[in-house]
Design an enzyme around this catalytic site. Sequence first.
Site, PDB file in Angstrom:
ATOM      1  N   ARG A  21       0.825  -1.214   0.000  1.00 16.25           N
ATOM      2  CA  ARG A  21       0.000   0.000   0.000  1.00 16.25           C
ATOM      3  C   ARG A  21       0.854   1.257   0.000  1.00 16.25           C
ATOM      4  O   ARG A  21       0.431   2.304  -0.480  1.00 16.25           O
ATOM      5  CB  ARG A  21      -0.934   0.002   1.223  1.00 16.25           C
ATOM      6  CG  ARG A  21      -2.052  -1.040   1.136  1.00 16.25           C
ATOM      7  CD  ARG A  21      -3.131  -0.800   2.166  1.00 16.25           C
ATOM      8  NE  ARG A  21      -2.663  -0.963   3.522  1.00 16.25           N
ATOM      9  CZ  ARG A  21      -2.668  -2.107   4.192  1.00 16.25           C
ATOM     10  NH1 ARG A  21      -3.109  -3.212   3.603  1.00 16.25           N
ATOM     11  NH2 ARG A  21      -2.249  -2.149   5.439  1.00 16.25           N
ATOM     12  N   ASN A  41      -4.640 -18.759  12.823  1.00 15.66           N
ATOM     13  CA  ASN A  41      -3.981 -19.620  13.802  1.00 15.66           C
ATOM     14  C   ASN A  41      -4.851 -19.819  15.043  1.00 15.66           C
ATOM     15  O   ASN A  41      -4.946 -20.922  15.590  1.00 15.66           O
ATOM     16  CB  ASN A  41      -2.633 -18.993  14.177  1.00 15.66           C
ATOM     17  CG  ASN A  41      -1.777 -19.918  14.999  1.00 15.66           C
ATOM     18  OD1 ASN A  41      -2.048 -20.148  16.149  1.00 15.66           O
ATOM     19  ND2 ASN A  41      -0.731 -20.456  14.384  1.00 15.66           N
ATOM     20  N   CYS A  42      -5.510 -18.740  15.486  1.00 17.60           N
ATOM     21  CA  CYS A  42      -6.322 -18.818  16.701  1.00 17.60           C
ATOM     22  C   CYS A  42      -7.584 -19.648  16.498  1.00 17.60           C
ATOM     23  O   CYS A  42      -8.247 -20.012  17.470  1.00 17.60           O
ATOM     24  CB  CYS A  42      -6.702 -17.414  17.173  1.00 17.60           C
ATOM     25  SG  CYS A  42      -5.288 -16.389  17.631  1.00 17.60           S
ATOM     26  N   ILE A 276      17.560  -5.060   8.888  1.00 18.24           N
ATOM     27  CA  ILE A 276      16.778  -6.233   9.289  1.00 18.24           C
ATOM     28  C   ILE A 276      15.794  -5.826  10.384  1.00 18.24           C
ATOM     29  O   ILE A 276      16.182  -5.256  11.408  1.00 18.24           O
ATOM     30  CB  ILE A 276      17.674  -7.387   9.775  1.00 18.24           C
ATOM     31  CG1 ILE A 276      18.662  -7.809   8.674  1.00 18.24           C
ATOM     32  CG2 ILE A 276      16.820  -8.577  10.205  1.00 18.24           C
ATOM     33  CD1 ILE A 276      19.607  -8.923   9.089  1.00 18.24           C
ATOM     34  N   GLY A 280       6.342  -9.852  15.663  1.00 20.13           N
ATOM     35  CA  GLY A 280       5.530 -10.996  16.049  1.00 20.13           C
ATOM     36  C   GLY A 280       6.039 -11.755  17.252  1.00 20.13           C
ATOM     37  O   GLY A 280       6.772 -11.245  18.097  1.00 20.13           O
TER      38      GLY A 280
END
Length: 564
Positions: A21, A41-42, A276, A280
């Site tokens: 975006r 995942n949840c 880098i 998460g």
Amino acid sequence: MRIVIIGAVAGGASAAARARRLSEEAEIILVERGEAPSFANCGLPYYIGGVIEQRDKLLVAPAQRLIERYRLDVRTRTEALAIDRANHTVRLRYLENCDEYDQPYDKLILSPGAAPIRPPVPGVDLPQVYTLRELRDADRLHAAAKHAQRAVVIGGGFIGLEMAENLVHRGIATTVVELANQILPPWDAEMVSPVADHLRERGVTLKLSNAAAAIEPAGDGVIVRLRSGESLDADMVVLSVGVRPDNKLAVEAGLAVGPRGGIRVNDQMQTADPDIYAVGDAIETHSSLDGSPTQIPLAGPANRQGRIAADNIFGRPTHYAGTQGTAIVGVFEMAAALTGFSEKALKAAGTPYEKVYVHPANHAGYYPGAKQMSMKLLFAPDGGRLLGAQAVGRSGVDKRIDVLAVAIKAGMSVFDLEELELAYAPQFGSAKDPVNMAGFVAAGVVRGDQPVAHWDDLPQLAAEDGQSEGLGRPEGLGPPELVLDVRMASEFAAGSIPGAVNIPVDELRSRLGELDPARPIIAYCQVGMRGYLATRILLQYGFNVRNLSGGYTTYKQTMAAKGA
């Protein structure tokens, strides 16, 4: 600009979408070891339990949609093996044929997530033992659950309880084994004792203060041997003892990690290498309340971190404000939620605090269907700044914890909670919302209108715990407190705190002569309201009195948590 993102799902996929975006020209390569770059995942436990019937519903953004809508170079079933920081390349392996190649990057975002912990227990690698991280794990568990009759879940945290609920939903007799003396260890024990009772009511067996010592094959199933000496027969075992950051790439590349293995980043999600970034569950971040290092694997923070990393790559200075730890878990018909610090965390940090409990209905009591919840508020004794909150109940828990999470984020105090104007209609809440009620009680404590006591101030219990001091009265300063039950006689007869004397609040003014003005008093009722009224009456007649916060309801929850 060539951006390579290692790991998709929450943080990586958010970073990729945000990057596109911000730039139509950038080359964005999304590398994912699993088969799907963005899945829920949840939602995996609920697919295993059959609540989510269609597997495709778990695919939040299928690969083809990411390719078509965002023009991403999506490489699934591809594993990152090593980072060459000097040459700005990542060694990749395509898992289907093991082909390897070096992929150049200008900026690299690491979003490898966290891996389930496999405890060093003999038999943990048997085929009947499962973990849950990705879709393939869910597929194996879904297939195993079709034929299983008995299951053991090792770990009583978020995933462990969600798995227990869904296995019961599939008709499987389920036992949860938890090393701590409570389920949901991030919560304070007394707050989740009702959830433990509810699990037992729904048929789940709990083995607390216990752990697996060995897992042994037995025919088509296994025997789980516990440290206590007990043995549990099972057709399947699910490991849910926690996760650890998947930091192998970062460590081997020489990037700094914290003591618990989280990749260290600044508030722009940048590692020690300026090219880098990391986001998460794999990173060490900081608490938004006191700045201390923390690791809290939650989807919401991971998504925000992915956006922040992309913003900073494209020259938009954006900063991560830290993690507050707001979370909720559903257990059958109940929910448990928390935000900010727990009492145990405040104690461990040596932070001064006070606490109050309230047990309001989720909406107006006269409207059908009202259900009681329990709320705990933690705040600074001087000034009342909010530090943390927990709530447990059958309805309305999510609404209240979200309000309190915003209040903590905004730096509000208990006095601000008194003034919050929240939506009210009888089917949704009360004119005095539970959040307002918690504020009224806590503000009264800070003002000195309502001195409070807690279970460890009760003379008998303090002595049993070997405490010479509760929160309020050092040993040797006069007689022990009189515990005064101000409920109706029928309530008192149905159950009371040992040693308590019963004088109903409506009779209190006419029976003041029965009380010794020189003896301190701890007053209590069912949930705290009548105890508060009794405290105000007695204070104005010159008595030294405190109200037991949360009343007999909190007392019972606390005793249940202690196993009494």
